[in-house]
Design a protein around this motif. Sequence first.
Motif, PDB file in Angstrom:
ATOM      1  N   VAL A  78      11.616  58.891  54.794  1.00  0.00           N
ATOM      2  CA  VAL A  78      10.880  59.741  55.675  1.00  0.00           C
ATOM      3  C   VAL A  78      11.451  61.206  55.225  1.00  0.00           C
ATOM      4  O   VAL A  78      10.630  62.016  55.452  1.00  0.00           O
ATOM      5  N   GLY A  79      12.757  61.407  54.842  1.00  0.00           N
ATOM      6  CA  GLY A  79      13.163  62.515  54.777  1.00  0.00           C
ATOM      7  C   GLY A  79      12.691  63.419  53.477  1.00  0.00           C
ATOM      8  O   GLY A  79      12.834  64.657  53.386  1.00  0.00           O
ATOM      9  N   ILE A  80      12.229  62.912  52.779  1.00  0.00           N
ATOM     10  CA  ILE A  80      11.602  63.479  51.267  1.00  0.00           C
ATOM     11  C   ILE A  80      10.461  64.123  51.733  1.00  0.00           C
ATOM     12  O   ILE A  80      10.523  65.514  51.389  1.00  0.00           O
ATOM     13  N   PRO A  81       9.513  63.837  52.587  1.00  0.00           N
ATOM     14  CA  PRO A  81       8.324  64.847  52.872  1.00  0.00           C
ATOM     15  C   PRO A  81       8.668  65.831  54.027  1.00  0.00           C
ATOM     16  O   PRO A  81       8.441  66.881  53.819  1.00  0.00           O
ATOM     17  N   ALA A  82       9.552  65.550  54.819  1.00  0.00           N
ATOM     18  CA  ALA A  82      10.161  66.367  55.698  1.00  0.00           C
ATOM     19  C   ALA A  82      10.998  67.348  55.185  1.00  0.00           C
ATOM     20  O   ALA A  82      10.715  68.752  55.318  1.00  0.00           O
ATOM     21  N   SER A  83      11.708  67.273  54.089  1.00  0.00           N
ATOM     22  CA  SER A  83      12.436  68.429  53.117  1.00  0.00           C
ATOM     23  C   SER A  83      11.460  69.263  52.504  1.00  0.00           C
ATOM     24  O   SER A  83      11.697  70.303  52.187  1.00  0.00           O
ATOM     25  N   LEU A  84      10.301  68.666  52.042  1.00  0.00           N
ATOM     26  CA  LEU A  84       9.314  69.367  51.310  1.00  0.00           C
ATOM     27  C   LEU A  84       8.431  70.204  52.281  1.00  0.00           C
ATOM     28  O   LEU A  84       8.492  71.760  52.054  1.00  0.00           O
ATOM     29  N   ILE A  85       8.122  69.847  53.312  1.00  0.00           N
ATOM     30  CA  ILE A  85       7.679  70.591  54.569  1.00  0.00           C
ATOM     31  C   ILE A  85       8.495  71.856  54.910  1.00  0.00           C
ATOM     32  O   ILE A  85       8.051  73.139  55.146  1.00  0.00           O
ATOM     33  N   LEU A  86       9.939  71.401  54.882  1.00  0.00           N
ATOM     34  CA  LEU A  86      10.909  72.476  55.425  1.00  0.00           C
ATOM     35  C   LEU A  86      11.038  73.697  54.550  1.00  0.00           C
ATOM     36  O   LEU A  86      10.990  74.503  54.715  1.00  0.00           O
ATOM     37  N   GLN A  87      10.896  73.170  53.010  1.00  0.00           N
ATOM     38  CA  GLN A  87      10.826  74.175  52.108  1.00  0.00           C
ATOM     39  C   GLN A  87       9.656  75.183  51.956  1.00  0.00           C
ATOM     40  O   GLN A  87       9.966  76.229  51.773  1.00  0.00           O
ATOM     41  N   MET A  88       8.575  74.745  52.220  1.00  0.00           N
ATOM     42  CA  MET A  88       7.357  75.339  52.287  1.00  0.00           C
ATOM     43  C   MET A  88       7.481  76.353  53.492  1.00  0.00           C
ATOM     44  O   MET A  88       7.155  77.469  53.377  1.00  0.00           O
ATOM     45  N   TYR A 173      18.134  77.112  50.610  1.00  0.00           N
ATOM     46  CA  TYR A 173      19.225  75.978  50.077  1.00  0.00           C
ATOM     47  C   TYR A 173      19.924  75.592  51.526  1.00  0.00           C
ATOM     48  O   TYR A 173      20.355  74.688  51.806  1.00  0.00           O
ATOM     49  N   ALA A 174      20.222  76.583  52.303  1.00  0.00           N
ATOM     50  CA  ALA A 174      20.931  76.515  53.487  1.00  0.00           C
ATOM     51  C   ALA A 174      20.426  75.658  54.498  1.00  0.00           C
ATOM     52  O   ALA A 174      20.991  74.921  55.141  1.00  0.00           O
ATOM     53  N   GLY A 175      19.093  76.002  54.609  1.00  0.00           N
ATOM     54  CA  GLY A 175      18.112  75.126  55.459  1.00  0.00           C
ATOM     55  C   GLY A 175      18.134  73.726  54.986  1.00  0.00           C
ATOM     56  O   GLY A 175      18.209  72.822  55.956  1.00  0.00           O
ATOM     57  N   LEU A 176      17.970  73.530  53.701  1.00  0.00           N
ATOM     58  CA  LEU A 176      18.123  72.181  53.122  1.00  0.00           C
ATOM     59  C   LEU A 176      19.414  71.416  53.408  1.00  0.00           C
ATOM     60  O   LEU A 176      19.433  70.321  53.727  1.00  0.00           O
ATOM     61  N   GLY A 177      20.292  72.361  53.578  1.00  0.00           N
ATOM     62  CA  GLY A 177      21.813  71.599  53.557  1.00  0.00           C
ATOM     63  C   GLY A 177      22.170  71.343  54.902  1.00  0.00           C
ATOM     64  O   GLY A 177      22.600  70.272  55.316  1.00  0.00           O
ATOM     65  N   PHE A 178      21.533  72.080  56.160  1.00  0.00           N
ATOM     66  CA  PHE A 178      21.677  71.593  57.410  1.00  0.00           C
ATOM     67  C   PHE A 178      20.795  70.147  57.791  1.00  0.00           C
ATOM     68  O   PHE A 178      21.307  69.465  58.238  1.00  0.00           O
ATOM     69  N   LEU A 179      19.603  70.235  57.293  1.00  0.00           N
ATOM     70  CA  LEU A 179      18.865  68.657  57.268  1.00  0.00           C
ATOM     71  C   LEU A 179      19.846  67.714  56.702  1.00  0.00           C
ATOM     72  O   LEU A 179      19.851  66.700  57.156  1.00  0.00           O
ATOM     73  N   PHE A 180      20.198  67.999  55.473  1.00  0.00           N
ATOM     74  CA  PHE A 180      20.952  66.948  54.906  1.00  0.00           C
ATOM     75  C   PHE A 180      22.319  66.547  55.620  1.00  0.00           C
ATOM     76  O   PHE A 180      22.825  65.290  55.849  1.00  0.00           O
ATOM     77  N   CYS A 181      23.009  67.493  56.164  1.00  0.00           N
ATOM     78  CA  CYS A 181      24.170  67.252  56.985  1.00  0.00           C
ATOM     79  C   CYS A 181      23.548  66.532  58.349  1.00  0.00           C
ATOM     80  O   CYS A 181      24.506  65.625  58.745  1.00  0.00           O
ATOM     81  N   GLY A 182      22.417  66.767  58.812  1.00  0.00           N
ATOM     82  CA  GLY A 182      22.075  66.191  60.115  1.00  0.00           C
ATOM     83  C   GLY A 182      21.626  64.716  59.712  1.00  0.00           C
ATOM     84  O   GLY A 182      21.976  63.930  60.675  1.00  0.00           O
ATOM     85  N   MET A 183      21.196  64.532  58.630  1.00  0.00           N
ATOM     86  CA  MET A 183      20.799  63.258  58.339  1.00  0.00           C
ATOM     87  C   MET A 183      22.040  62.391  57.974  1.00  0.00           C
ATOM     88  O   MET A 183      22.082  61.037  58.518  1.00  0.00           O
ATOM     89  N   TYR A 184      23.022  62.894  57.386  1.00  0.00           N
ATOM     90  CA  TYR A 184      24.287  62.246  57.119  1.00  0.00           C
ATOM     91  C   TYR A 184      25.015  61.765  58.410  1.00  0.00           C
ATOM     92  O   TYR A 184      25.463  60.870  58.946  1.00  0.00           O
ATOM     93  N   ARG A 185      25.128  62.686  59.294  1.00  0.00           N
ATOM     94  CA  ARG A 185      25.494  62.479  60.879  1.00  0.00           C
ATOM     95  C   ARG A 185      25.021  61.426  61.516  1.00  0.00           C
ATOM     96  O   ARG A 185      25.683  60.658  62.075  1.00  0.00           O
ATOM     97  N   TYR A 186      23.501  61.464  61.636  1.00  0.00           N
ATOM     98  CA  TYR A 186      22.738  60.477  62.357  1.00  0.00           C
ATOM     99  C   TYR A 186      23.049  59.169  61.843  1.00  0.00           C
ATOM    100  O   TYR A 186      23.245  58.393  62.812  1.00  0.00           O
ATOM    101  N   SER A 187      23.056  59.166  60.376  1.00  0.00           N
ATOM    102  CA  SER A 187      22.897  57.478  60.057  1.00  0.00           C
ATOM    103  C   SER A 187      24.549  57.064  59.757  1.00  0.00           C
ATOM    104  O   SER A 187      24.729  56.003  59.634  1.00  0.00           O
ATOM    105  N   GLY A 188      25.345  57.999  59.385  1.00  0.00           N
ATOM    106  CA  GLY A 188      26.680  57.567  59.345  1.00  0.00           C
ATOM    107  C   GLY A 188      26.958  57.137  57.827  1.00  0.00           C
ATOM    108  O   GLY A 188      27.879  56.752  57.462  1.00  0.00           O
TER     109      GLY A 188
END
Length: 213
Positions: A78-88, A173-188
């Motif tokens: 699910v994060g794949i389309p979410a990251s693409l939308i965030l990029q746009m 890239y910073a915005g994507l970085g925050f997204l990835f950090c959030g995903m890592y923290r949420y899922s562990g």
Amino acid sequence: MSEKKYSFITIFTYGLVLFSPVIFQSVLQTTSSQIIQLTTLTYFLGAILMIFYRVKSRSFEIENRQKNILITILLGVVGIPASLILQMVILQIEQQFLGQSVASQNTQNIVDLIMNNMIFILATTIAGPIMEEFVFRRAIFGSLEKRFGFFLPALLSSVLFAFAHNDGHYLLYAGLGFLFCGMYRYSGRIWTSMITHVGMNLLVILTQLALRS
């Protein structure tokens, strides 16, 4: 392996991989195509080493709250389309308020290398994202999250992630970085953001190659 040792050796390995093309060019008498092939091999060796480091290291505090495997995979997909939308969205903000071009020079350089030797697509869509997740999300953000909470480690990790790409789209890239950090923290699980990162890079690169063709 302790957290400090893990973080150091992971970041050190990443640095060696990044500088490997310069080393190959200065030491070996090879063509540009051969350098790309050697660089791709080095990327995969770096990714394999980092997986080995992960297996040998202790679990971080953030990883003691792991979601199950199915949620990890689902969230990563699910994060794949979410990251693409965030990029746009971020690209539009950069264009409207910062006057930046939508085009990414980093992406264009990667596409040029792939057009020269298609094997490099494996480095940029698989090995590269794997290493970046281990470095910026686990070794930097994950090792600091227990002591400093989410925001400051995520900010540091994301800013370094942005500067590593060095094409002017720092907010992107910073915005994507925050997204990835959030995903890592949420899922562990670091594999969550890794799935998203690999899928995102693959779609972006394939789209760029299709436009070039």
